[in-house]
Write an enzyme that holds these catalytic residues in place. Sequence first.
Site, PDB file in Angstrom:
ATOM      1  N   GLU A 166       0.821  -1.222   0.000  1.00 38.65           N
ATOM      2  CA  GLU A 166       0.000   0.000   0.000  1.00 38.65           C
ATOM      3  C   GLU A 166       0.855   1.273   0.000  1.00 38.65           C
ATOM      4  O   GLU A 166       0.716   2.134   0.865  1.00 38.65           O
ATOM      5  CB  GLU A 166      -0.970  -0.028   1.174  1.00 38.65           C
ATOM      6  CG  GLU A 166      -1.903  -1.226   1.128  1.00 38.65           C
ATOM      7  CD  GLU A 166      -2.846  -1.319   2.310  1.00 38.65           C
ATOM      8  OE1 GLU A 166      -2.865  -0.405   3.150  1.00 38.65           O
ATOM      9  OE2 GLU A 166      -3.579  -2.324   2.390  1.00 38.65           O
ATOM     10  N   ASN A 207       2.263  -4.817  -3.335  1.00 38.64           N
ATOM     11  CA  ASN A 207       0.870  -5.193  -3.128  1.00 38.64           C
ATOM     12  C   ASN A 207       0.065  -3.950  -2.788  1.00 38.64           C
ATOM     13  O   ASN A 207       0.538  -3.072  -2.069  1.00 38.64           O
ATOM     14  CB  ASN A 207       0.795  -6.203  -1.971  1.00 38.64           C
ATOM     15  CG  ASN A 207      -0.572  -6.833  -1.793  1.00 38.64           C
ATOM     16  OD1 ASN A 207      -1.147  -7.349  -2.742  1.00 38.64           O
ATOM     17  ND2 ASN A 207      -1.084  -6.805  -0.569  1.00 38.64           N
ATOM     18  N   HIS A 243     -10.256  -6.358  -2.396  1.00 40.05           N
ATOM     19  CA  HIS A 243     -11.316  -6.215  -1.394  1.00 40.05           C
ATOM     20  C   HIS A 243     -12.465  -5.488  -2.097  1.00 40.05           C
ATOM     21  O   HIS A 243     -12.444  -4.268  -2.239  1.00 40.05           O
ATOM     22  CB  HIS A 243     -10.817  -5.413  -0.196  1.00 40.05           C
ATOM     23  CG  HIS A 243      -9.769  -6.107   0.609  1.00 40.05           C
ATOM     24  ND1 HIS A 243     -10.020  -7.274   1.298  1.00 40.05           N
ATOM     25  CD2 HIS A 243      -8.466  -5.802   0.849  1.00 40.05           C
ATOM     26  CE1 HIS A 243      -8.918  -7.660   1.933  1.00 40.05           C
ATOM     27  NE2 HIS A 243      -7.959  -6.783   1.668  1.00 40.05           N
ATOM     28  N   GLU A 271      -5.979 -10.778  -1.701  1.00 40.38           N
ATOM     29  CA  GLU A 271      -6.751 -10.633  -0.457  1.00 40.38           C
ATOM     30  C   GLU A 271      -8.255 -10.591  -0.755  1.00 40.38           C
ATOM     31  O   GLU A 271      -8.999  -9.804  -0.180  1.00 40.38           O
ATOM     32  CB  GLU A 271      -6.327  -9.368   0.294  1.00 40.38           C
ATOM     33  CG  GLU A 271      -4.842  -9.319   0.608  1.00 40.38           C
ATOM     34  CD  GLU A 271      -4.420  -8.068   1.367  1.00 40.38           C
ATOM     35  OE1 GLU A 271      -5.288  -7.398   1.977  1.00 40.38           O
ATOM     36  OE2 GLU A 271      -3.216  -7.754   1.368  1.00 40.38           O
ATOM     37  N   ASP A 273     -12.075 -10.619  -0.995  1.00 43.23           N
ATOM     38  CA  ASP A 273     -13.370 -10.795  -0.365  1.00 43.23           C
ATOM     39  C   ASP A 273     -14.352  -9.866  -1.071  1.00 43.23           C
ATOM     40  O   ASP A 273     -13.951  -8.906  -1.721  1.00 43.23           O
ATOM     41  CB  ASP A 273     -13.349 -10.578   1.152  1.00 43.23           C
ATOM     42  CG  ASP A 273     -12.623  -9.322   1.604  1.00 43.23           C
ATOM     43  OD1 ASP A 273     -12.683  -8.294   0.885  1.00 43.23           O
ATOM     44  OD2 ASP A 273     -12.005  -9.340   2.684  1.00 43.23           O
TER      45      ASP A 273
END
Length: 490
Positions: A166, A207, A243, A271, A273
């Site tokens: 990030e 990432n 996400h 990651e 979801d």
Amino acid sequence: MTDDSKRPPGRHRRPLLAAAAVLLATGAAIAVPHLADAATTLQSLAAAKGKTVGFALTSSYLSEAAYKNIADTEFNLVVAENAMKWSETEPSRNSFTYTAGDAVANYAASSGKQLYGHALVWHQQYPGWVDGISSGTDLLAAMKNHIANVAGHYAGKVVAWDVVNEAFEDNGSRRQSIFQQRIGNSYIEEAFKAARAADPAAKLCINDYSTDGINAKSTAILNLVQDFKARGVPIDCVGFQAHLILGQVPSDLQANLQRFANLGVDVRITELDVRMTTPSDASKLATQKSDFQKVFTACANVTRCTGVTVWGITDRYSWVPEVFSGYGAALIWDDNYNRKPAYDGAAAGFGGTTTTPTPTTPTPTTPGPTTPGPTTPGPTTPAPGGGCAVGYTVNQWNTGFTATVNVKNTSGTAINGWTLAWSYSAGQTVTQSWSATVTQSGSAVTAANAAWNAALPAGGSTSFGFNGSHSGSNPAPAAFSLNGTACTVA
């Protein structure tokens, strides 16, 4: 759009324990799924495609039989949810502890799964003593020492590391983290060099979130990768957190993955979801199934996509509800370990069959090439008059740009094989394309379908993209034609 575009500062990926406590206190039954008896699993589908499917692990949950059975059977890669972060591994300067991280590593080794490292440098979840370092030189030394020790400890055990996490804002600028402010732009490069020295065999990744589609942030990371590759700075892979919000998988996800792969790096969904407003219902779960299928399909169709990691197994331990009030149900298994329709979506995306109706969006059956080459489509179906619409978006910098083109068949007749044509008015030049074969002669440009996206059903759409150069003026094309028929411009 991804949910992290609204993510509040100071977010920690901590599990929800309250739901578990309620279930245990009330004696609610939790079935232990006998997944080992299934004909296919997510990991078997992934392995058949030469990919991995992973999950974020907090090792204490392995004491639950249902959790462990799913973890053992469905996945072939594991990442520590929190246990390998800076705050966990170096709570005081130069004093390292690996108990929690080693539990994850030992589980991976004992269950035959690959181990993915997360994360060496991040602007959150670092220990307080780091804030006390005012000197950029000293902070750089502390960062490199941390990487040397942690990556060195797990050398030979991890297949890849999220080296820097990030590092960019949504507008493509550098995040003004403590590392950016006190060390400067060089900190990312120095982190990757230190990681390579600590573990020459592990693949080194950057990432980030809200980079799943082609936008200013993902393009900034693309430019960093290009720069690192040109200068020999070690970088092997790019992670896309994904996400996501229900129903908002970017239409250009696959094109975005492909443009990074075309630079010679691996890509991964790291990651995943898909959150929804709670409570869930059949309609929301059906949309979530489609969303999971879209993400897994995009990875399946990009040769250099190593796989997909979901950020947990069960909704009962998801980080989403404690950060986004009113949202949850973001994972593949519900609070009681019942398999949700999202499982069938993920399986279908990796080539499996589903037990519930599949989404109406067609799934490509022939993966596109890593570097799109000329195709020989069958006879094309002319688009009926007024039967096509084109959206053209651009992210640009200095004398370069990245364009994303969405082509929609707005007619009632399917199109089999397509060529989109347009002209540039300011001397722009296309340099690299993905998900279509783009050729240029003077100002005239044509884009022909790839093998896997030749069919456009009535109401269907597809996207492709390309990089280009300009001399300071970069107006959008005024008109497009699909198979010789003029389109409306969205």
